[in-house]
Scaffold this active site. Structure first.
Site, PDB file in Angstrom:
ATOM      1  N   ASP A 102      25.568  59.570  -6.324  1.00 50.34           N
ATOM      2  CA  ASP A 102      26.227  59.506  -7.637  1.00 50.34           C
ATOM      3  C   ASP A 102      26.743  60.911  -7.971  1.00 50.34           C
ATOM      4  OD1 ASP A 102      24.992  56.996  -7.460  1.00 50.34           O
ATOM      5  OD2 ASP A 102      24.583  56.915  -9.615  1.00 50.34           O
ATOM      6  N   LYS A 165      31.530  55.286 -12.472  1.00 49.55           N
ATOM      7  CA  LYS A 165      30.360  55.220 -13.352  1.00 49.55           C
ATOM      8  C   LYS A 165      30.681  55.969 -14.634  1.00 49.55           C
ATOM      9  CE  LYS A 165      25.561  56.994 -13.253  1.00 49.55           C
ATOM     10  NZ  LYS A 165      24.532  57.596 -12.377  1.00 49.55           N
ATOM     11  N   LYS A 197      29.803  50.960 -12.859  1.00 51.23           N
ATOM     12  CA  LYS A 197      28.430  51.211 -13.278  1.00 51.23           C
ATOM     13  C   LYS A 197      28.399  51.844 -14.661  1.00 51.23           C
ATOM     14  CE  LYS A 197      24.232  53.797 -12.005  1.00 51.23           C
ATOM     15  NZ  LYS A 197      23.564  54.619 -10.959  1.00 51.23           N
TER      16      LYS A 197
END
Length: 256
Positions: A102, A165, A197
């Site tokens: 991430d 995300k 996300k």
């Protein structure tokens, strides 16, 4: 998405959950607890999301055959590290056993007009983890403007992000339905298989249901699955388990 009962929503949200501990005081004991919670009696989460320094420990606990994937963060949370530093973080995380990365974009540079910094960072990290799932964090609560959120989404997708995300969970404003709407439309318009996300502030099954319904409205039926949708949350599991166990009434959405 047909009308699901709270229990059905809870079970589905569990399968999409990146169970997260990115607290500053996280320690090895907390990682042991997180790994156990990710494999509970009601099913397992999609992944755990942890600091890089705990990846090797988590891999040792989960082993190589666990269905729970290990995600970790790089360039986190500031987004202002040098590209070579972030690439080194990424390579070490993969060596330690991470399945998913991430990555925070250099959002402050981007807000100052430097689009190339985003492209360069995502491209470099993508090259450093060609087989891992790459989730690119835009920090939408800081970007604020719809045009910036849309453009950051497009840049990340163009450079090979597997997911985009919303947030680190470390700033004042994290996931919002407004940002989710913009990002999901960017994914749809790209015509690429890219996931979404939302992260930060999603703490109830009712909250999760709102995001699931929005995603299906934009992306269509049967799009929602762990390969294209995750929740990043630390507290959501508590409400999921309460609903599944029937130990409390589902809490209302906290709203955004």
């Amino acid at each position: 998405m047909e009308l699901l009962s709270p229990r059905e929503v809870a079970a589905f949200a569990l399968s999409l959950l990146d169970l997260t501990n990115l607290r500053d005081d996280c320690d090895s004991g907390a990682i042991e607890t997180l790994c156990k919670r990710a494999q509970g009696p009601n099913g397992h989460s999609a992944a755990i999301c942890i600091w890089p320094r705990f990846v090797a420990q988590a891999r040792g606990i989960l082993g190589s055959s666990s269905p729970v994937r290990i995600a970790t963060v790089v360039n986190f949370p500031s987004g202002n590290l040098a590209v070579e530093t972030v690439v080194a973080e990424t390579r070490k995380a993969i060596e330690d056993g991470a399945d998913e990365i991430d990555l925070v974009i250099p959002y402050q540079k981007f807000m100052a007009g430097d689009e190339a910094s985003v492209s360069e960072m995502v491209r470099a990290v993508r090259a450093a983890c060609p087989k891992a799932c790459l989730k690119v964090i835009l920090e939408t609560g800081e970007l604020k403007e719809a045009g910036l959120i849309r453009r950051a989404s497009e840049l990340a997708i163009a450079e090979g992000a597997d997911f985009i995300k919303t947030s680190t969970g470390k700033v004042q404003v994290n996931a919002t339905l407004e940002a989710a709407d913009i990002m999901l439309q960017a994914i749809r318009d790209s015509r690429r298989k890219v996931g979404f996300k939302p992260a930060g502030g999603i703490s109830t099954v009712a909250d999760a249901d709102l995001y699931l319904r929005l995603a299906e409205t934009i992306m269509g039926a049967n799009w929602l699955m762990p390969s294209t949708f995750r929740f990043g949350a630390s507290g959501l599991l508590d409400d999921i388990q309460a609903v599944l166990n029937g130990s409390s009434a589902p809490r209302p959405s906290s709203g955004y």
